[in-house]
Enzyme design. Sequence first.
Site, mmCIF file in Angstrom:
data_model
loop_
_atom_site.group_PDB
_atom_site.id
_atom_site.type_symbol
_atom_site.label_atom_id
_atom_site.label_comp_id
_atom_site.label_asym_id
_atom_site.label_seq_id
_atom_site.Cartn_x
_atom_site.Cartn_y
_atom_site.Cartn_z
ATOM 1 N N CYS A 1 0.828 -1.215 0.000
ATOM 2 C CA CYS A 1 0.000 0.000 0.000
ATOM 3 C C CYS A 1 0.858 1.260 0.000
ATOM 4 O O CYS A 1 1.560 1.544 0.973
ATOM 5 C CB CYS A 1 -0.923 -0.035 1.218
ATOM 6 S SG CYS A 1 -1.652 1.541 1.656
ATOM 7 N N CYS B 1 0.061 3.869 2.735
ATOM 8 C CA CYS B 1 0.530 3.358 4.039
ATOM 9 C C CYS B 1 2.000 3.734 4.247
ATOM 10 O O CYS B 1 2.404 4.166 5.332
ATOM 11 C CB CYS B 1 0.386 1.837 4.109
ATOM 12 S SG CYS B 1 -1.276 1.199 3.870
#
Length: 389
Positions: free
Chosen positions: A51, A54
């Site tokens: 991600c 993230c």
Amino acid sequence: MKKLSIFSALFIGAFALAQGIKFEETNFNTILAKAKKENKLVFIDAYTTWCGPCKLMAKNVFPQKNVGDYYNANFINAKIDMEKGEGIDIAKKYNVKAFPTYLFVDGNGELVHRTLGYVEEKDFIQFAKDAGDPSKRLGTLKKKFEDGEKDPAFLKNLAGLTMYSDSEFAARVLERYFSGKTELDREDIQMLLSATQSTDSPLYKTFLAKKAEITKVLPAERYDAFDKNIKLNTIVKKSYNADTKKWNDSYFMTETQKFLTKDEAVKILTRAKANRALKDKDIATYEKLTMELYKDTSALGSEELNSIAWNFFENVTNKPALEKALSWAQESVKKDENSANTDTLANLYNKLGDKKNAKLWAEKAIELAKKTGEDYSDTEKLLKSLNIQ
């Protein structure tokens, strides 16, 4: 003097890093017990290794002193990969489907608030303050909605908080929100498109009714493409029986050929079956269908090639299939060399036993990641594990 300067820079860097969020390095039950004992909530950064947002949060926001000061004082903090270890069950329990998701739970493990996405320092602290305020927690907001609240800003916020965890509830919220709107702005349209997943949703009627307004912002062909995707999502869901794990091919082909050619329908059904097989961990079926689906990859972009190659690396074990995945990764690198696909190439070479090429491409991936400021810790671990000169 030069040595002192280097030492000072390292010391200051380490000191600055220590000011950010301090994450517990233990299991979830121990974290809950600590939260209960200290009468605090648990903050969970629910992330995945792939991600992008993230990684940016970990790089740009979590290390900030103001963020660390507030979170460390008010929460027991946990950083959990939702695709590994106990993170898999945590993702199921709290219905985590988008990343990054931020969960706030009490010492009993009960969810009190949640949000998601990349956010700047100020908003990230505000989320935490909302979690600590019972009047602003998700349960309270849901009750306020059920009691009839119609304020547009309230409804928009609540829909954003629930769209990826409770889509049916979010659809009800947005139905009320859009019923009070005479004009749609770009953000409204984006929210409507994100939330309308089925022709059975009440939002689909809004999507159809607001076509003239939507196509003022989006080209008509994009509107038609969204409409087609909504229909496809609905048909796919109705074609698969989760209890029997059987597909109704006849229903799928009949319904999709109302707006697709037969060849298009067959390809989409094959992809849907492959995705479902992967989700069900039926790797043999996933491998067979994917190999069938990607016989010709000449029209694929670098990102898609890398994605299918990485999925094979993570899930497939037989050598011929891994060699095919290697060719996909090589093609991806030729089209657009970056830290992600060179890392995939390194991992595939390693899995196939070619340590020399694994080392070469791992070094390349780290070099590219450093240039773009991306996290390369996993690639570094691979490089160290190779243990060759």
